[in-house]
Design an enzyme around this catalytic site. Structure first.
Site, short mmCIF file in Angstrom:
data_model
loop_
_atom_site.label_atom_id
_atom_site.label_comp_id
_atom_site.label_asym_id
_atom_site.label_seq_id
_atom_site.Cartn_x
_atom_site.Cartn_y
_atom_site.Cartn_z
N ASP A 7 38.86 15.93 45.02
CA ASP A 7 38.34 14.56 45.12
C ASP A 7 39.49 13.56 45.15
OD1 ASP A 7 35.85 15.72 44.72
OD2 ASP A 7 35.85 15.30 42.58
N1 URA Z 1 35.80 19.75 40.65
C1 URA Z 1 35.59 18.43 40.81
O1 URA Z 1 34.65 17.86 40.26
N2 URA Z 1 36.46 17.76 41.59
C2 URA Z 1 37.51 18.32 42.20
O2 URA Z 1 38.27 17.63 42.89
C3 URA Z 1 37.71 19.68 42.03
C4 URA Z 1 36.84 20.38 41.24
#
Ligand code: URA
Length: 222
Positions: free
Chosen positions: A74
């Protein structure tokens, strides 16, 4: 392909075995390239952002082969991201059947109880089904916040954030610290380096033989 005309754009090709001509000329596979990037927050795991925000490719100075991210992190997540042009290797890392573990450090918005940690370990219900059992340990509690280490073998969208929300908390900070046995080590935030041949093997890949290796992987930058 092997003397037949193929019109299906999804045709799977094995460059080790299939003979491919395009417009009558032989096609050759590119060297396989495997990059380990320490993604900072604020970068999107995509090639181009319509809103013009920074993307992980902005950090790949010196990588002259097109590589694709293996899974995504993310915008607000930092940590290890592998990019490669080896589609089979990428598929192996993302397919939950191969159970390649991804390890995250999580700062939660409050103090998380032992019971809640146990629920995370056993699996919690998300909108897309129960999560698999996970390895979860309390790293420390500091003031009002719990810091957890979570190791999962799936990679669903925003999975860790949703798991933490499922126990009634929220993620304040999320860092991916390891993919399988590969850890951040001395890699600086925003820097990349090539995976070593041993690391590619440790992740279940089958790196090309060494002569091509040094050529395929220019020196990493930090
Ligand atoms: N889990 C999440 O919530 N975000 C990420 O970027 C990776 C794993």
């Amino acid at each position: 392909m092997n003397g037949r005309v193929v019109e299906n754009p999804d045709q799977w090709i094995d460059f080790d075995r299939d003979r491919i001509l395009f417009d009558g000329k032989p096609l050759e596979s590119r060297d396989r390239v495997y990059i380990l990037l320490y993604k900072p927050t604020g970068y999107i795991t995509t090639f181009k952002d319509p809103e013009g925000r920074p993307v992980v490719y902005d950090l790949l100075d010196g990588v002259d082969t097109f590589v694709s991210p293996v899974g995504r992190l993310d915008l607000d997540t930092s940590g290890l991201l592998i990019l490669t042009n080896d589609t089979r290797f990428a598929e192996r890392l993302t397919n939950p059947d191969y159970k390649v573990a991804k390890t995250y450090l999580v700062k939660c918005a409050d103090l998380v109880s032992d019971d809640a940690i146990e629920r995370l370990r056993k699996g919690v219900e998300l909108s897309d089904g129960m999560t698999r059992p996970a390895l979860v340990r309390r790293v420390r509690d500091s003031g009002k916040y719990s810091h957890l280490e979570i190791r999962i073998t799936e990679g669903r969208n925003r999975q860790v954030r949703r798991m933490i929300e499922a126990i009634g908390s929220k993620v304040l900070k999320l860092v991916r610290t390891a993919i399988g046995p590969i850890e951040i080590g001395g890699l600086k935030i925003g820097a990349w380096r090539p995976l070593t041949e041993a690391e590619v093997r440790a992740l279940g890949g089958n790196p090309p033989k060494s002569a091509a290796w040094s050529h395929a992987n220019p020196l990493g930058r930090d």
